[in-house]
Design a protein around this motif. Structure first.
Motif, PDB file in Angstrom:
ATOM      1  N   UNK A  96       0.830  -1.206   0.000  1.00 43.79           N
ATOM      2  CA  UNK A  96       0.000   0.000   0.000  1.00 43.79           C
ATOM      3  C   UNK A  96       0.861   1.251   0.000  1.00 43.79           C
ATOM      4  N   UNK A  97       1.983   1.244   0.788  1.00 38.99           N
ATOM      5  CA  UNK A  97       2.884   2.388   0.794  1.00 38.99           C
ATOM      6  C   UNK A  97       3.509   2.626  -0.570  1.00 38.99           C
ATOM      7  N   UNK A  98       3.892   1.558  -1.242  1.00 37.72           N
ATOM      8  CA  UNK A  98       4.445   1.716  -2.583  1.00 37.72           C
ATOM      9  C   UNK A  98       3.411   2.296  -3.536  1.00 37.72           C
ATOM     10  N   UNK A  99       2.183   1.851  -3.379  1.00 37.99           N
ATOM     11  CA  UNK A  99       1.135   2.377  -4.243  1.00 37.99           C
ATOM     12  C   UNK A  99       0.902   3.854  -3.983  1.00 37.99           C
ATOM     13  N   UNK A 100       0.963   4.272  -2.713  1.00 38.50           N
ATOM     14  CA  UNK A 100       0.784   5.690  -2.385  1.00 38.50           C
ATOM     15  C   UNK A 100       1.953   6.527  -2.917  1.00 38.50           C
ATOM     16  N   UNK A 101       3.166   5.977  -2.795  1.00 31.11           N
ATOM     17  CA  UNK A 101       4.322   6.702  -3.319  1.00 31.11           C
ATOM     18  C   UNK A 101       4.219   6.872  -4.825  1.00 31.11           C
ATOM     19  N   UNK A 102       3.760   5.835  -5.489  1.00 35.19           N
ATOM     20  CA  UNK A 102       3.624   5.916  -6.932  1.00 35.19           C
ATOM     21  C   UNK A 102       2.582   6.967  -7.320  1.00 35.19           C
ATOM     22  N   UNK A 103       1.524   7.035  -6.537  1.00 32.41           N
ATOM     23  CA  UNK A 103       0.499   8.036  -6.810  1.00 32.41           C
ATOM     24  C   UNK A 103       1.042   9.443  -6.589  1.00 32.41           C
ATOM     25  N   UNK A 104       1.819   9.609  -5.532  1.00 30.33           N
ATOM     26  CA  UNK A 104       2.410  10.922  -5.277  1.00 30.33           C
ATOM     27  C   UNK A 104       3.351  11.331  -6.401  1.00 30.33           C
ATOM     28  N   UNK A 105       4.125  10.352  -6.870  1.00 30.20           N
ATOM     29  CA  UNK A 105       5.060  10.675  -7.963  1.00 30.20           C
ATOM     30  C   UNK A 105       4.301  11.015  -9.245  1.00 30.20           C
ATOM     31  N   UNK A 106       3.168  10.386  -9.423  1.00 29.94           N
ATOM     32  CA  UNK A 106       2.421  10.640 -10.658  1.00 29.94           C
ATOM     33  C   UNK A 106       1.530  11.875 -10.571  1.00 29.94           C
ATOM     34  N   UNK A 107       1.374  12.435  -9.368  1.00 31.03           N
ATOM     35  CA  UNK A 107       0.552  13.641  -9.213  1.00 31.03           C
ATOM     36  C   UNK A 107       1.403  14.866  -9.554  1.00 31.03           C
ATOM     37  N   UNK A 108       1.053  15.607 -10.550  1.00 31.52           N
ATOM     38  CA  UNK A 108       1.838  16.750 -11.032  1.00 31.52           C
ATOM     39  C   UNK A 108       1.602  17.959 -10.130  1.00 31.52           C
ATOM     40  N   UNK A 109       2.653  18.731  -9.851  1.00 25.86           N
ATOM     41  CA  UNK A 109       2.486  19.964  -9.064  1.00 25.86           C
ATOM     42  C   UNK A 109       1.752  21.020  -9.877  1.00 25.86           C
ATOM     43  N   UNK A 110       1.118  21.919  -9.176  1.00 27.58           N
ATOM     44  CA  UNK A 110       0.312  22.960  -9.820  1.00 27.58           C
ATOM     45  C   UNK A 110       1.070  24.290  -9.766  1.00 27.58           C
ATOM     46  N   UNK A 111       1.155  24.972 -10.922  1.00 28.42           N
ATOM     47  CA  UNK A 111       1.770  26.298 -11.035  1.00 28.42           C
ATOM     48  C   UNK A 111       0.743  27.240 -11.650  1.00 28.42           C
ATOM     49  N   UNK A 243      -6.474  33.268 -16.995  1.00 33.64           N
ATOM     50  CA  UNK A 243      -7.610  33.720 -17.792  1.00 33.64           C
ATOM     51  C   UNK A 243      -8.652  32.621 -17.991  1.00 33.64           C
ATOM     52  N   UNK A 244      -8.256  31.359 -17.998  1.00 32.75           N
ATOM     53  CA  UNK A 244      -9.183  30.249 -18.216  1.00 32.75           C
ATOM     54  C   UNK A 244      -9.613  29.570 -16.926  1.00 32.75           C
ATOM     55  N   UNK A 245      -8.828  29.735 -15.877  1.00 34.40           N
ATOM     56  CA  UNK A 245      -9.095  29.125 -14.569  1.00 34.40           C
ATOM     57  C   UNK A 245      -9.284  27.610 -14.691  1.00 34.40           C
ATOM     58  N   UNK A 246      -8.384  26.987 -15.429  1.00 33.21           N
ATOM     59  CA  UNK A 246      -8.395  25.531 -15.521  1.00 33.21           C
ATOM     60  C   UNK A 246      -6.961  25.029 -15.614  1.00 33.21           C
TER      61      UNK A 246
END
Length: 834
Positions: A96-111, A243-246
């Motif tokens: 489960x921890x590996x799966x969570x880490x993989x999800x975190x790595x695949x979640x892109x940061x927002x700018x 301007x698009x808020x998306x």
């Protein structure tokens, strides 16, 4: 009834008592619960009590029994071997921890991308250059001098005013003018740059060149440090466009600039080399410095939005489990406790808390109550079971509990018997569970339609008991269907064993099909399991042979029991042959008639024949005498001549009651008792009723027909109706003085039509098609029985009757009459509407 019915009445002969047998323990117990030998109690409270009680017992057997909470200490040896009582899942923390880490790595940061900064910078450049151009143009016209007042603290000072708006013009010093230009542009403008721009008059070409340096950089985006962005978003980033808020993904981070790269792009770009500024390097340099000052960061990290996305992604991550199967060893005695053992025990304690035993027990109980009640409701509404008798419910309950017990025993054997072959697990032996036994017994005792319902119920209960899947249910269900089909035509005890053999073969095919469907037919274990399935079928046959006699005291009569009753050495049949030979012969003839007719309409021929053998046993009861029935009378006087018609009718009616009593005394079974009780229905004893009417007419009296009717009930089954029809037909056809085929057919049609029109067959489920087939069967059989015989001549050539019993040859006229039988039969059979 026709005249011949007066011929059949009880006799006072008493059958020898030496044939009485001792009741078994089971029969005595049943007699206490159901006194009188009848097992069709209609008390709904008793039926509901059986259903609820059985559901509770079955739920107790089906539900897991171990609800202990285990507490072990890490590192200490286990004091006992702990086996999982249920199948449960445990969270695999590592996976489960590996799966969570993989999800975190695949979640892109927002700018955040401020795309509106480009328009803002362009507007500032345009306003600043236009204002200075207008001021220089006004200064060139040298308008009237007026005091020039600058705003004391304007947010964006205005340095120019159109000559039309000012009554006069006042020159401004360069410092003030540069300050106003800086305020409009929003950046610091060094004096060399200002004077260089002033020297060219802030012309529009310079303005355009400045914009061409700034706009491309801002459109691509500028970050503070691209190295930090790449480190945080190795797989890209999500741009939240203002301007698009998306959110828009950006995978290629090389397309954006950081501040240093933007400065390099401006200073080394080829844009100014192609403009007019290429001839003025000093001005071009100042324009590049000004452009660099105008470029600012417009892509910034959004900490809050990035954290929210990570939390959402982590919330969607499902825990990874590993399964601990029922019967699997968690820890063995003496084995040191490690983290894995503690995790399994924690999962067991969580999945199997102390209160769960009550929930599981209650759930199983409620489900079984609903299933059983709906099954009986379906049988009552759609299977011609007007009301499920208590004995049927009792049989269901006994067999359902027995099925669950068998599955439990087989499951337990899987844990104690060493497995044979590689890969054989404890669950492999479940294929040997004889679940089809119950369905086979129901088919043998009741009928195949009710057995089908039981097969569904038993397969479901058995699969839930072993926590099986759909394939286990299908295996048990198919075994039950094959087994009940094999019991529909059981003629001897070896037929039961043959049915078990067929079930075993079917089990092998089903197991092979399941393995093929799952793609698991690759190991020797699979062939061992097919052998276990075959063994289970053989065990079913053996169990049915052993349990069938134990269930017969509930009031069921199997085909095997019927074969035993068909033995002419039975005490009742022997007494009938000795004390009432005419009735005995009549019963044998009726048995032959109904057997052939039952075959033609799909009834049970064995039950019909045996019922015919015993339908008149009341004529040799202790309170009646066979001589009161014409078939047992010699050539002497008729005892009824000295009796009142009502008394004669009472004697005739009594033989039914006495027959029922003797059948129950000798435990012939409920189907035989029903045939004896129903074989006259509620028909009228016409001979003595007419005799009573004749006497009453002479004395001017009124005669009620109540005393001249049989008490009934009317036939409730096809077999009972067949015995009624054959009883009347066989007796009536014996009165024919010239039994030619045409006369036999006409007489049979008239008798059946009479009973049909009187409503005696209304409750027997016979159809017009069945009556047509019965008529043809009776006519064919009676023609064979009453065929003509040759009168053998004596020595002097004269023909004499031997024993006064030989039929004469048919006359020539009769021969021609018999040749017209088909036409006459066709006309007469139409009277039945067939």
């Amino acid at each position: 009834m026709p005249q011949q019915e007066k011929n059949k009445m009880p006799d006072g002969g008493r059958m020898p008592d030496k044939s009485k047998q001792h009741s078994s323990v089971v029969r005595r117990a049943v007699d206490r619960v159901f006194p009188g030998g009848r097992y069709t109690v209609d008390d709904p409270k008793l039926r509901w009590s059986l259903i609820v009680g059985t559901s509770l017992v079955a739920a107790f057997l089906m539900a897991p029994h171990s609800f202990r909470v285990y507490n072990l200490v890490l590192g200490e040896p286990a004091r006992e071997t702990i086996v999982s009582p249920i199948t449960f899942r445990v969270v695999d923390e590592s996976a489960t921890g590996k799966s969570r880490d993989e999800v975190l790595r695949s979640t892109l940061p927002v700018y955040d991308f401020d795309d509106e900064m480009v328009h803002d910078v362009q507007d500032r450049i345009r306003n600043a250059f236009r204002s200075l151009r207008e001021y220089l143009a006004a200064a060139a016209t040298k308008g009237p001098l007026e005091p020039y007042k600058t705003p004391e603290s304007p947010p964006e000072p205005q340095v120019s005013a159109a000559p039309a708006e000012s009554p006069g013009f006042r020159p401004i010093d360069d410092q003030t003018l540069r300050t106003g230009f800086e305020n409009l542009l929003g950046v610091t403008v060094h004096p060399p740059a200002f004077f260089a721009l002033k020297a060219v008059g802030f012309n529009s070409r310079v303005e355009t060149d400045l914009r061409s340096l700034v706009v491309p950089v801002l459109l691509k985006g500028v970050v503070l440090s691209r190295e930090l962005v790449i480190r945080d978003g190795k797989r890209g980033i999500l741009l939240r466009v203002r301007s698009k808020d998306k959110l828009e993904p950006l995978k290629d981070l090389s397309t954006i600039f950081d501040l240093k790269e933007a400065e390099n792009f401006i200073n080394t770009g080829e844009t100014l080399k192609q403009s007019d500024l290429a001839a003025d390097p000093a001005l071009a340099q100042e324009i590049r410095r000004l452009a660099t000052a105008l470029v600012d960061v417009n892509i910034a990290y959004n900490r809050d939005k990035s954290a929210a996305l990570r939390e959402t992604a982590l919330a969607a991550v499902k825990p990874v489990y590993f399964q601990v199967s029922k019967g699997e060893s968690i820890i063995k005695k003496g084995e040191p406790v490690n983290e894995g053992h503690l995790k399994k025990l924690a999962g067991l304690n969580s999945a199997n808390p102390a209160y769960s035993q009550y929930m599981i027990f209650g759930g199983f109980s409620l489900m079984l109550v609903l299933l059983m009640r709906f099954c009986f409701y379906f049988a009552e509404q759609h299977l011609n079971r007007a009301r499920s008798s208590t004995r049927d419910i009792l049989l269901f309950c006994i067999l359902l509990i027995g099925t669950i017990v068998l599955v439990r025993v087989v499951s337990w054997l899987g844990t104690v018997i060493p497995t044979a072959g590689q890969g054989m697990g404890p669950r492999s032996i479940l294929f040997a569970a004889p679940v089809a036994t119950g369905a086979m017994l129901v088919a043998l005792m009741v009928d195949a339609r009710i057995a089908f319902i039981f097969a569904v119920l038993a397969a479901m209960a058995a699969s839930l008991t072993v926590e099986g899947d759909l394939y286990v249910f299908a295996f048990y269900f198919v075994a039950g269907i094959v087994g009940l089909h094999g019991m529909t035509r059981t003629l001897d005890r070896t037929s039961v064993l043959r049915a078990g053999l067929v079930v075993g073969l079917a089990n092998m095919l089903v197991i092979l099909s399941i393995k093929m469907a799952l793609g698991n037919l690759t190991h020797i274990q699979d062939f061992y399991e097919t052998g276990l399935g075959f063994l289970g079928g053989i065990v079913c046959g053996v169990l049915v042979s052993g349990f069938a006699p134990l269930l017969e005291p509930l009031g069921y009569t199997t085909n095997v029991r019927l074969l035993e009753l068909a033995n002419f050495n039975h005490p009742l049949l022997k007494a009938l042959a000795l004390e009432a030979p005419g009735t005995y012969h009549h019963s044998i003839m009726v048995g032959n008639l109904v057997e052939a007719a039952a075959e033609s309409i799909g009834a049970n021929p064995l039950l019909a024949r045996v019922g015919a053998y015993y339908h008149d046993i009341g004529k040799v009861a202790s309170k009646t005498k066979p001589g009161y029935f014409i078939e047992n009378q010699g050539r002497g006087p008729n005892p009824h001549d000295k009796l009142e018609p009502s008394m004669s009718a009472l004697i005739l009616v009594a033989h039914v009651k006495h027959g029922v009593e003797k059948a129950r005394e000798h435990r012939l079974g409920a189907p035989i008792v029903d045939i004896i009780q129903q074989h006259h229905g509620t028909s009228l004893i016409k001979f003595f009723y007419n005799k009573a009417l004749e006497r009453a007419n002479k004395n001017h009296q009124v005669v009620s027909d109540d005393k001249y009717h049989y008490p009934g009930p009317r036939p409730q089954s096809k077999e009972a109706a067949l015995v009624m029809l054959a009883d009347v037909v066989e007796a009536a056809c014996r009165t024919l003085t010239d039994p030619t085929p045409a006369r036999i057919q006409k007489r049979v049609q008239e008798l059946i039509m009479s009973l049909f029109s009187e409503g005696e067959l209304d409750q027997s489920t016979l159809t017009l098609k069945d009556l047509h087939a019965i008529t043809r069967s009776f006519v064919r059989a009676l023609q064979g029985i009453m065929h003509a015989r040759i009168d053998y001549p004596s020595d002097n050539g004269a023909q004499e009757k031997q024993n006064g019993d030989l039929h004469r040859l048919p006359t020539e006229k009769d021969r021609h009459r018999s040749s017209r039988t088909p036409e006459e039969g066709g006309k007469n059979i139409r009277r039945l509407g067939l």
